[in-house]
Design a protein around this motif. Structure first.
Motif, PDB file in Angstrom:
ATOM      1  N   GLU A  31       0.831  -1.209   0.000  1.00 43.51           N
ATOM      2  CA  GLU A  31       0.000   0.000   0.000  1.00 43.51           C
ATOM      3  C   GLU A  31       0.863   1.256   0.000  1.00 43.51           C
ATOM      4  OE1 GLU A  31      -2.749  -0.186   3.244  1.00 43.51           O
ATOM      5  OE2 GLU A  31      -3.770  -1.942   2.429  1.00 43.51           O
ATOM      6  N   HIS A  32       1.912   1.253   0.817  1.00 44.54           N
ATOM      7  CA  HIS A  32       2.813   2.403   0.884  1.00 44.54           C
ATOM      8  C   HIS A  32       3.505   2.612  -0.466  1.00 44.54           C
ATOM      9  CE1 HIS A  32       6.394   4.546   2.970  1.00 44.54           C
ATOM     10  NE2 HIS A  32       5.529   5.397   2.501  1.00 44.54           N
ATOM     11  N   LEU A  33       3.967   1.545  -1.076  1.00 50.70           N
ATOM     12  CA  LEU A  33       4.613   1.626  -2.382  1.00 50.70           C
ATOM     13  C   LEU A  33       3.630   2.140  -3.441  1.00 50.70           C
ATOM     14  CD1 LEU A  33       7.112   1.160  -4.087  1.00 50.70           C
ATOM     15  CD2 LEU A  33       6.402  -1.219  -4.339  1.00 50.70           C
ATOM     16  N   ALA A  34       2.387   1.678  -3.409  1.00 47.38           N
ATOM     17  CA  ALA A  34       1.376   2.143  -4.357  1.00 47.38           C
ATOM     18  C   ALA A  34       1.121   3.642  -4.190  1.00 47.38           C
ATOM     19  CB  ALA A  34       0.084   1.358  -4.171  1.00 47.38           C
ATOM     20  N   LYS A  35       1.058   4.121  -2.953  1.00 46.70           N
ATOM     21  CA  LYS A  35       0.870   5.559  -2.700  1.00 46.70           C
ATOM     22  C   LYS A  35       2.038   6.358  -3.263  1.00 46.70           C
ATOM     23  CE  LYS A  35      -1.877   5.103   1.485  1.00 46.70           C
ATOM     24  NZ  LYS A  35      -1.895   5.272   2.946  1.00 46.70           N
TER      25      LYS A  35
END
Length: 52
Positions: A31-35
């Motif tokens: 999720e952090h990488l996608a953001k």
């Protein structure tokens, strides 16, 4: 980074192009990488002209 990406690996393909393999990551890391990727796609580098 080793904690968040324990299976991270860099390699070259047959044509000499770099590849990065993330391997398995936790849902929160994904999720952090996608953001970060979404932010990078919507951000213009400083000094770059965006007029057509």
């Amino acid at each position: 980074m080793a904690r968040d990406f324990p299976y991270l690996r860099a390699d070259l393909n047959a044509f000499g192009h770099g590849l990065v393999e993330l391997g398995r990551v936790s849902p929160s890391t994904a999720e952090h990488l996608a953001k970060l990727l979404r932010l990078a796609l919507t951000t213009t580098p400083e000094g770059e002209d965006t007029t057509p």
